[in-house]
Design an enzyme around this catalytic site. Sequence first.
Site, PDB file in Angstrom:
ATOM      1  CG  ASP A   1      -2.305   0.086   1.060  1.00  0.00           C
ATOM      2  OD1 ASP A   1      -2.741  -0.196  -0.071  1.00  0.00           O
ATOM      3  OD2 ASP A   1      -3.033   0.411   2.011  1.00  0.00           O
TER       4      ASP A   1
ATOM      5  CE1 TYR B   1       5.919   3.699   4.134  1.00  0.00           C
ATOM      6  CE2 TYR B   1       6.804   4.974   2.300  1.00  0.00           C
ATOM      7  CZ  TYR B   1       6.947   3.967   3.244  1.00  0.00           C
ATOM      8  OH  TYR B   1       8.107   3.249   3.301  1.00  0.00           O
TER       9      TYR B   1
ATOM     10  CG  PHE C   1       9.425  -0.482   0.626  1.00  0.00           C
ATOM     11  CD1 PHE C   1       9.087  -0.877   1.900  1.00  0.00           C
ATOM     12  CD2 PHE C   1       9.219  -1.381  -0.418  1.00  0.00           C
ATOM     13  CE1 PHE C   1       8.561  -2.140   2.150  1.00  0.00           C
ATOM     14  CE2 PHE C   1       8.696  -2.648  -0.188  1.00  0.00           C
ATOM     15  CZ  PHE C   1       8.370  -3.024   1.102  1.00  0.00           C
TER      16      PHE C   1
ATOM     17  CG  HIS D   1       7.279  -6.237   5.338  1.00  0.00           C
ATOM     18  ND1 HIS D   1       7.490  -5.021   5.958  1.00  0.00           N
ATOM     19  CD2 HIS D   1       6.657  -5.956   4.162  1.00  0.00           C
ATOM     20  CE1 HIS D   1       7.013  -4.055   5.198  1.00  0.00           C
ATOM     21  NE2 HIS D   1       6.503  -4.588   4.107  1.00  0.00           N
TER      22      HIS D   1
END
Length: 225
Positions: free
Chosen positions: A66, A68, A79, A189
């Site tokens: 997703d 931010y 990221f 992750h």
Amino acid sequence: MAIDLETSWLQVLQDEFEKEYMIKLKAFLKNEKNAGYKIYPKGSDIFNAFKKTPFDQLKVVILGQDPYHGPDQAHGLSFSVQKGVNPPPSLKNIFKELVKDIPGFTIPTHGDLSSWAEQGVLLLNATLTVRDSSPGSHQKKGWEEFTDKVIKTISEQKEGIVFILWGAFAQAKAELIDQTKHFIIKSPHPSPFSADRGFFGSKPFSKTNEILLKTEKKPINWLIF
């Protein structure tokens, strides 16, 4: 939603924008905007990953989930955050791993990963938009169908791409990838909830460069300036 794709991507994905799911997705996004919700990233950045990493220059895919959902963070690259914004915890952990994995890497003063994208690293989120302060709010509205098509297209039409899959969500996408033609690097992750369970020490960046060198491609300069 303006369709702003780089030419080589448009050649392989153009048909998707006429399909029913995409028409419904456009209508959903328009309704969100008309209802007064703040959507991230801004419209001109939604397809940033495709603009910065042309299909014909692609070497690596780093898959996120997703965008931010805080102000000024998301800019269309998984990221990554815009300059001037404090890197979120997962990105800070990515930098910690880079310090250990890549000789000479130092923690940068910002979290903008555009320099990776410009070297052929597709920083792709599975969902390309999100409502302000509401993580996951644009999931299952059509974006996943589009980004799954992106992964399948890369798998079918390219060879020797390195897919970096962090966490269970990203690793579930491995079924879309022809592993006889491509390379997959998996680990937990980089989130603070899982980084200590195998992300730290996994060396995804040096492993990627080893693969690129073996396949006679230029390695990625992971340093961020």
